[in-house]
Design an enzyme around this catalytic site. Structure first.
Site, mmCIF file in Angstrom:
data_model
loop_
_atom_site.group_PDB
_atom_site.id
_atom_site.type_symbol
_atom_site.label_atom_id
_atom_site.label_comp_id
_atom_site.label_asym_id
_atom_site.label_seq_id
_atom_site.Cartn_x
_atom_site.Cartn_y
_atom_site.Cartn_z
ATOM 1 N N GLY A 1 22.119 43.625 89.627
ATOM 2 C CA GLY A 1 21.850 42.665 88.909
ATOM 3 C C GLY A 1 20.253 42.621 88.626
ATOM 4 O O GLY A 1 19.432 42.320 89.902
ATOM 5 N N VAL A 2 19.830 42.956 87.413
ATOM 6 C CA VAL A 2 18.648 43.214 87.213
ATOM 7 C C VAL A 2 18.126 42.367 85.977
ATOM 8 O O VAL A 2 17.437 42.894 85.245
ATOM 9 C CB VAL A 2 18.194 44.678 87.043
ATOM 10 C CG1 VAL A 2 18.108 45.499 88.278
ATOM 11 C CG2 VAL A 2 19.239 45.539 85.917
ATOM 12 N N GLY A 3 18.646 41.261 85.892
ATOM 13 C CA GLY A 3 18.285 40.388 85.018
ATOM 14 C C GLY A 3 16.656 39.734 85.230
ATOM 15 O O GLY A 3 15.933 40.601 85.693
ATOM 16 N N LYS A 4 16.523 38.419 85.269
ATOM 17 C CA LYS A 4 15.532 37.800 85.227
ATOM 18 C C LYS A 4 14.548 38.175 86.514
ATOM 19 O O LYS A 4 13.597 38.549 86.789
ATOM 20 C CB LYS A 4 15.121 36.524 84.879
ATOM 21 C CG LYS A 4 15.425 36.182 83.550
ATOM 22 C CD LYS A 4 15.594 34.563 83.131
ATOM 23 C CE LYS A 4 16.326 33.615 83.834
ATOM 24 N NZ LYS A 4 16.380 32.329 83.499
ATOM 25 N N LYS B 1 22.352 20.217 91.197
ATOM 26 C CA LYS B 1 22.580 21.348 90.212
ATOM 27 C C LYS B 1 23.380 20.953 88.947
ATOM 28 O O LYS B 1 24.031 20.175 88.986
ATOM 29 C CB LYS B 1 23.300 22.643 90.999
ATOM 30 C CG LYS B 1 23.278 23.855 90.235
ATOM 31 C CD LYS B 1 21.774 24.580 90.865
ATOM 32 C CE LYS B 1 21.506 25.916 90.430
ATOM 33 N NZ LYS B 1 20.348 26.500 90.959
ATOM 34 N N GLY C 1 16.032 39.980 89.304
ATOM 35 C CA GLY C 1 16.179 41.348 89.823
ATOM 36 C C GLY C 1 15.203 42.341 89.038
ATOM 37 O O GLY C 1 14.584 43.267 89.906
#
Length: 356
Positions: A178-181, A78, A183
């Site tokens: 969390g509703v980014g990419k 990472k 979500g």
């Protein structure tokens, strides 16, 4: 500040600094026992270097287990770039970062993560040949969040089967934090399956986008407010450490299954979840779809092939639950044991992967 890098189990940690572009980054290679270490690049405004080191060490270790459990011939790595991706990202910085990745000779292969995009990978690839998750226009897989969300949904179906005897989420109330990419795509799968979905996010534009796309979805003000909701499934899809003692004590859900990495705030949380009768679907088991997607680029990307492999997350999650029941351990422990077994049995004879 004391950072015990040499006390960690990681093969290599590289600190990267380019004065001209302002780049400050850390690349961590946890293991190459199964192959080159593949893992995304996170661009985040860490409070200090110690926080960034802690994050990259934990994330890279998780990638080792994720790749092993997903059946991939890859190790775990990472990278983190320290800074605000909205204000600090530039072509010069990304290209400087690409040169550092290239210096590792293929031991680490990068991809997208929080704060980076497929377009960023295209820029990095101008200096580096060890990049996946590129745009479709450049022969890549595009946005890896698509299959990440798909895999989480498959894991959630397995958890529903283990808990309620059905693989459908229809009528179940699911709280997505969390509703980014990832979500946002997960919400789409849940709505299509007939779930009652409630969401929250710290970024208002993300909430507005989900509300416009899925008018039936309810919105709550914060992650703390989500804990006051009566839920069947709790889905952490933001940053790590979401499951701490307070959250576990307050949860009403019977299932926890989300896309965030490193959800367990500290060792022992998995036992606390089990003690409350909450079934935890291990994060690196269910969120492996993105890794599967970008890894498929090595063979010349086929979305259909990658999606078929990501569909296997349902069976993998089911196997984790079965092992947990058989061994009378929490699912997080069962997942670790299955991953470690594969690393021992299939791991290459050399302990360190070197490019051919």
């Amino acid at each position: 500040m004391t950072i015990d890098i040499l006390d960690s189990e990681h093969e290599q940690v590289l600190f990267c600094h380019d004065e001209a572009s302002g780049l400050r980054a850390i690349i961590a290679i946890h293991s190459t026992a199964l192959g080159p270490a593949l893992g995304g690049t996170r661009f985040h405004p860490y409070v200090d270097t110690a926080a960034a080191v802690d994050d990259v060490l934990n994330l890279s270790r998780g990638m080792t287990y994720k790749a092993a459990l997903a059946g991939l011939d890859l190790g775990g790595g990472k990278a983190v770039i320290l800074g605000d991706p909205h204000t600090g990202k530039s072509e010069a910085l990304l290209r400087a970062y690409g040169r550092f990745v290239e210096s590792l000779g293929g031991r680490y292969v990068t991809a997208c993560d929080v704060g980076t995009t497929s377009f960023d990978m295209d820029v990095i690839a101008r200096e580096c040949s060890h990049v996946t998750g590129r745009t479709v226009a450049h022969g890549g897989a595009g946005d890896s969040s698509v299959l990440t969300a798909y895999g989480v949904f498959q894991g959630m179906r397995a958890a529903a089967e283990a808990t309620w005897g059905t693989t459908s989420l229809q009528g179940r109330r699911v709280g997505v934090v969390g509703v980014g990419k990832v979500g946002r795509h997960l919400v789409g799968h849940l709505v299509s399956d007939g779930a009652d979905v409630v969401v929250t996010d710290v970024w208002q534009p993300a909430l507005e986008r989900v509300r416009d796309e899925f008018p039936s979805v309810a919105v709550v003000a914060s992650a703390a407010a989500m804990l006051d909701e009566s839920l069947d499934v709790y889905a952490p899809c933001a940053l790590g450490g979401a499951l701490d003692d307070e959250v576990v004590d307050r949860l009403t859900a019977e299932v926890v299954c989300g896309a965030a990495n490193n959800q367990l705030a500290h060792p022992g949380i998995e036992k606390a979840l089990e003690g409350r009768g909450i079934l935890y679907a291990p994060d690196y088991c269910v969120n492996a779809g993105g890794l599967i997607q970008v890894a498929d680029e090595f063979e010349g990307f086929s979305f259909e092939r990658a999606q078929q492999q990501a569909s296997g997350i349902f069976d993998t999650t089911r196997a984790v639950f079965e092992a947990a029941r058989s061994d009378s351990v929490p699912p997080a422990v069962a997942a670790d044991r299955l991953a470690e077994r594969r690393i021992r049995e299939i791991g290459r004879l050399r302990s360190v992967w070197l490019p051919h």
